[in-house]
Design an enzyme around this catalytic site. Structure first.
Site, PDB file in Angstrom:
ATOM      1  N   VAL A 138       3.770   1.397   2.326  1.00 23.04           N
ATOM      2  CA  VAL A 138       3.777   0.188   3.213  1.00 23.04           C
ATOM      3  C   VAL A 138       4.042  -1.159   2.616  1.00 23.04           C
ATOM      4  O   VAL A 138       3.799  -1.480   1.550  1.00 23.04           O
ATOM      5  CB  VAL A 138       2.524   0.036   3.866  1.00 23.04           C
ATOM      6  N   ASP A 155     -10.421  10.548  10.074  1.00 18.90           N
ATOM      7  CA  ASP A 155     -10.309  10.062   8.753  1.00 18.90           C
ATOM      8  C   ASP A 155     -10.972   8.667   8.406  1.00 18.90           C
ATOM      9  O   ASP A 155     -10.585   7.757   7.763  1.00 18.90           O
ATOM     10  CB  ASP A 155      -8.843  10.106   8.449  1.00 18.90           C
ATOM     11  N   ASN A 200     -10.112   3.083   5.148  1.00 17.56           N
ATOM     12  CA  ASN A 200      -9.340   2.969   6.470  1.00 17.56           C
ATOM     13  C   ASN A 200     -10.004   1.565   7.161  1.00 17.56           C
ATOM     14  O   ASN A 200      -9.743   1.530   8.508  1.00 17.56           O
ATOM     15  CB  ASN A 200      -9.263   4.108   7.023  1.00 17.56           C
ATOM     16  N   LYS A 247       5.410   0.572   7.751  1.00 17.86           N
ATOM     17  CA  LYS A 247       5.020   1.803   7.100  1.00 17.86           C
ATOM     18  C   LYS A 247       6.335   2.822   7.220  1.00 17.86           C
ATOM     19  O   LYS A 247       6.803   3.051   8.068  1.00 17.86           O
ATOM     20  CB  LYS A 247       3.831   2.469   7.977  1.00 17.86           C
ATOM     21  N   THR A 304     -11.404  13.388   3.728  1.00 17.48           N
ATOM     22  CA  THR A 304     -11.843  13.581   2.409  1.00 17.48           C
ATOM     23  C   THR A 304     -13.298  13.910   2.176  1.00 17.48           C
ATOM     24  O   THR A 304     -14.164  13.357   3.103  1.00 17.48           O
ATOM     25  CB  THR A 304     -11.734  11.985   1.971  1.00 17.48           C
ATOM     26  N   ASP A 359      -4.837   3.714   9.482  1.00 17.55           N
ATOM     27  CA  ASP A 359      -4.330   5.080   9.188  1.00 17.55           C
ATOM     28  C   ASP A 359      -4.670   6.199  10.269  1.00 17.55           C
ATOM     29  O   ASP A 359      -5.628   6.787  10.259  1.00 17.55           O
ATOM     30  CB  ASP A 359      -5.133   5.205   7.820  1.00 17.55           C
ATOM     31  N   PHE A 406       2.846  10.341   2.090  1.00 17.53           N
ATOM     32  CA  PHE A 406       4.232  10.396   2.347  1.00 17.53           C
ATOM     33  C   PHE A 406       4.689   8.992   2.770  1.00 17.53           C
ATOM     34  O   PHE A 406       5.756   8.802   3.168  1.00 17.53           O
ATOM     35  CB  PHE A 406       4.465  11.430   3.132  1.00 17.53           C
ATOM     36  N   ALA A 407       3.936   7.864   2.541  1.00 11.91           N
ATOM     37  CA  ALA A 407       4.217   6.660   3.270  1.00 11.91           C
ATOM     38  C   ALA A 407       4.255   5.576   2.038  1.00 11.91           C
ATOM     39  O   ALA A 407       3.296   5.394   1.054  1.00 11.91           O
ATOM     40  CB  ALA A 407       3.467   6.327   4.313  1.00 11.91           C
ATOM     41  N   GLY A 426       0.982  -1.181  -0.040  1.00 10.14           N
ATOM     42  CA  GLY A 426       0.236   0.106   0.154  1.00 10.14           C
ATOM     43  C   GLY A 426       0.869   1.381   0.029  1.00 10.14           C
ATOM     44  O   GLY A 426       2.062   1.158   0.100  1.00 10.14           O
ATOM     45  N   SER A 427       0.340   2.293  -0.498  1.00 12.18           N
ATOM     46  CA  SER A 427       0.994   3.739  -0.144  1.00 12.18           C
ATOM     47  C   SER A 427      -0.002   4.589   0.084  1.00 12.18           C
ATOM     48  O   SER A 427      -1.201   4.567   0.021  1.00 12.18           O
ATOM     49  CB  SER A 427       1.739   4.031  -1.504  1.00 12.18           C
ATOM     50  N   GLY A 428       0.510   5.741   0.748  1.00 13.48           N
ATOM     51  CA  GLY A 428      -0.213   6.997   0.990  1.00 13.48           C
ATOM     52  C   GLY A 428       0.375   8.106   0.640  1.00 13.48           C
ATOM     53  O   GLY A 428       1.111   8.128  -0.325  1.00 13.48           O
ATOM     54  N   LYS A 457     -13.121   6.207   6.911  1.00 17.31           N
ATOM     55  CA  LYS A 457     -13.737   6.081   5.278  1.00 17.31           C
ATOM     56  C   LYS A 457     -13.427   4.571   5.085  1.00 17.31           C
ATOM     57  O   LYS A 457     -12.719   4.198   5.693  1.00 17.31           O
ATOM     58  CB  LYS A 457     -13.008   7.133   4.398  1.00 17.31           C
TER      59      LYS A 457
HETATM   60  P1  ATP Z   1      -3.166   8.613   3.653  1.00 16.63           P
HETATM   61  O1  ATP Z   1      -1.885   9.452   2.940  1.00 16.63           O
HETATM   62  O2  ATP Z   1      -4.004   8.199   2.448  1.00 16.63           O
HETATM   63  O3  ATP Z   1      -3.593   9.280   4.702  1.00 16.63           O
HETATM   64  P2  ATP Z   1      -0.806   7.305   4.970  1.00 16.63           P
HETATM   65  O4  ATP Z   1       0.269   7.842   4.171  1.00 16.63           O
HETATM   66  O5  ATP Z   1      -1.307   7.694   6.178  1.00 16.63           O
HETATM   67  O6  ATP Z   1      -2.432   7.502   3.919  1.00 16.63           O
HETATM   68  P3  ATP Z   1      -1.775   4.413   5.475  1.00 16.63           P
HETATM   69  O7  ATP Z   1      -3.312   4.808   5.013  1.00 16.63           O
HETATM   70  O8  ATP Z   1      -1.742   4.274   7.047  1.00 16.63           O
HETATM   71  O9  ATP Z   1      -0.881   5.834   4.957  1.00 16.63           O
HETATM   72  O10 ATP Z   1      -1.445   3.303   4.778  1.00 16.63           O
HETATM   73  C1  ATP Z   1      -1.411   3.322   3.225  1.00 16.63           C
HETATM   74  C2  ATP Z   1      -2.003   2.084   2.766  1.00 16.63           C
HETATM   75  O11 ATP Z   1      -1.167   0.851   3.150  1.00 16.63           O
HETATM   76  C3  ATP Z   1      -3.262   1.999   3.399  1.00 16.63           C
HETATM   77  O12 ATP Z   1      -4.381   2.506   2.374  1.00 16.63           O
HETATM   78  C4  ATP Z   1      -3.398   0.222   3.331  1.00 16.63           C
HETATM   79  O13 ATP Z   1      -3.668  -0.187   1.993  1.00 16.63           O
HETATM   80  C5  ATP Z   1      -1.989   0.003   3.433  1.00 16.63           C
HETATM   81  N1  ATP Z   1      -1.655  -0.525   5.027  1.00 16.63           N
HETATM   82  C6  ATP Z   1      -1.844   0.433   5.851  1.00 16.63           C
HETATM   83  N2  ATP Z   1      -1.353  -0.172   6.965  1.00 16.63           N
HETATM   84  C7  ATP Z   1      -1.342  -1.642   6.833  1.00 16.63           C
HETATM   85  C8  ATP Z   1      -1.173  -2.624   7.651  1.00 16.63           C
HETATM   86  N3  ATP Z   1      -0.982  -2.628   9.006  1.00 16.63           N
HETATM   87  N4  ATP Z   1      -1.296  -3.812   7.208  1.00 16.63           N
HETATM   88  C9  ATP Z   1      -1.712  -4.087   5.636  1.00 16.63           C
HETATM   89  N5  ATP Z   1      -1.817  -2.867   4.899  1.00 16.63           N
HETATM   90  C10 ATP Z   1      -1.674  -1.585   5.445  1.00 16.63           C
END
Ligand code: ATP
Length: 354
Positions: free
Chosen positions: A28, A139, A144, A43, A178, A159, A25-26, A21-23, A141
């Protein structure tokens, strides 16, 4: 407080695997603890350096960590360890591998309100744990709300990037989250509270039952207007199989005044979640969610997501061509075009209000 940060290196203790996964700035990634073979999710949060716009501010990362450290509940993700490197902070989290709850439901042929309410109940149990600890998620939704693994229907909230711990002294206002899911007090920049999460649970429940988003307009402006004007209805075409009980549950969450909105305790005691009389239990068992429309809602969502990726790729390739054609310009000019692109990608990626 950074005492939680491990002093050893992440690589010494874990083997990193596939991206999951990715967000904003992150990134995963799945990882395995070398000694025990246990699987986790790592993460990798990119740190903001200097006055740049890329990366998360250290104080925000520490806030997320401190919140995660207080959490210990079967319906909420747990934090195992934290590593700090020059470029990023690495959170080792409990691995959630069952995918998003909404994806799981979209593969079903039918779903009764009884089953739907048992998912909402788990969300409420997780949120109750947060709210009992004065933590507001901010957040909530569908993205999450995940399932622990493919063999279970155990929900995990993830998240905590926007989560805050409420204090009595501080009046917290923020424009974030969102658009579709945010409460009127967020849109109007009024003080936020635990009730802000409850509104989002109303939106999630409405979508789960009908496959339609209650306040979503053609533009962000229109969505905000619909939220503050409480402009929603239970359209008969979409809700003809929905119980009165479920509609009452939602009506009590879509209340403009946060103090009058149902709390998490009220929701857990609402007859749609906890039937008292036989007729309530029967109503819930015989009512069905609108699975056809729910499936098309999810198909539209996947389509929008892939279009966002296509548009992002187009912009990147235009930017690369632009850079090639301006090879002879000074490095300062190149820097400014890069900044513009970052701005666009961050807006595109988040689709957020703030
Ligand atoms: P955003 O920018 O959307 O707020 P974020 O950078 O805070 O995101 P997260 O939402 O925590 O990041 O993680 C990004 C994605 O990674 C999630 O949408 C999910 O698909 C995956 N992910 C996060 N935590 C986990 C976990 N513990 N196990 C499996 N997948 C995860």
């Amino acid at each position: 407080d950074t005492s939680v940060f491990k002093l050893e290196s992440f690589e010494d203790n874990y083997e990193a695997g596939d991206d999951i996964g990715s967000g904003h700035f992150a990134v995963v990634r799945r990882c395995t603890h070398r000694k025990t073979g246990q699987a986790f999710a790592a993460k990798f949060i990119r740190k903001r350096r200097g006055g740049g716009r890329k990366g998360a501010k250290m104080e925000e990362i520490v806030k997320e960590i401190n919140i995660l450290r207080c959490i210990d509940h079967p319906n909420v993700i747990s934090l195992h360890e934290v590593y700090d490197t020059k470029m990023e902070v690495i959170l080792v989290l409990e691995l959630v591998s069952g995918g998003e709850l909404f994806e799981y439901i979209s593969e079903k042929e039918a779903l009764s309100e009884e089953e739907a309410s048992s998912f909402i109940k788990q969300i409420l149990e997780g949120v109750k744990h947060l709210h009992d600890n004065k933590i507001v998620h901010l957040d909530l939704k569908p993205e999450n709300i995940m399932l622990l693994n493919h063999n279970s229907t155990n929900i995990k909230l993830i998240d905590f990037g926007l989560a805050r711990r409420l204090t009595d002294q501080e009046d917290m206002r923020a424009m974030m989250g969102t658009a579709e899911f945010i409460a009127p007090e967020v849109v109007s920049y009024e003080p936020l509270s635990l009730a802000t999460d409850m509104w989002s649970i109303g939106v999630i429940t409405y979508i789960l039952l009908s496959g339609s988003s209650p306040f979503l307009g053609d533009s962000q402006q229109e969505t905000y207007h619909n939220i503050t004007a409480l402009n929603y209805e239970f359209d008969h075409d979409l809700f003809h199989n929905t119980s009165e009980l479920a509609q009452d549950f939602i009506d009590k969450l879509f209340i403009r005044n946060p103090r009058k909105r149902s709390t998490v305790h009220d929701c857990l005691n609402h007859p749609w979640i906890k039937p008292v009389e036989d007729k309530e239990a029967i109503a819930r068992r015989s009512a069905m969610i609108n699975i056809d429309n729910f499936k098309s809602f999810m198909a539209r969502k996947r389509w929008r997501q892939s279009m966002r990726v296509v548009s992002l790729c187009n912009r990147l390739s235009r930017s690369i061509q632009l850079r090639k054609s301006t090879d002879t310009l000074s490095s300062r000019t190149t820097m400014s075009s890069r900044n513009t692109l970052d701005e666009e990608t961050s807006q595109e990626g988040a689709g957020s209000a703030g």
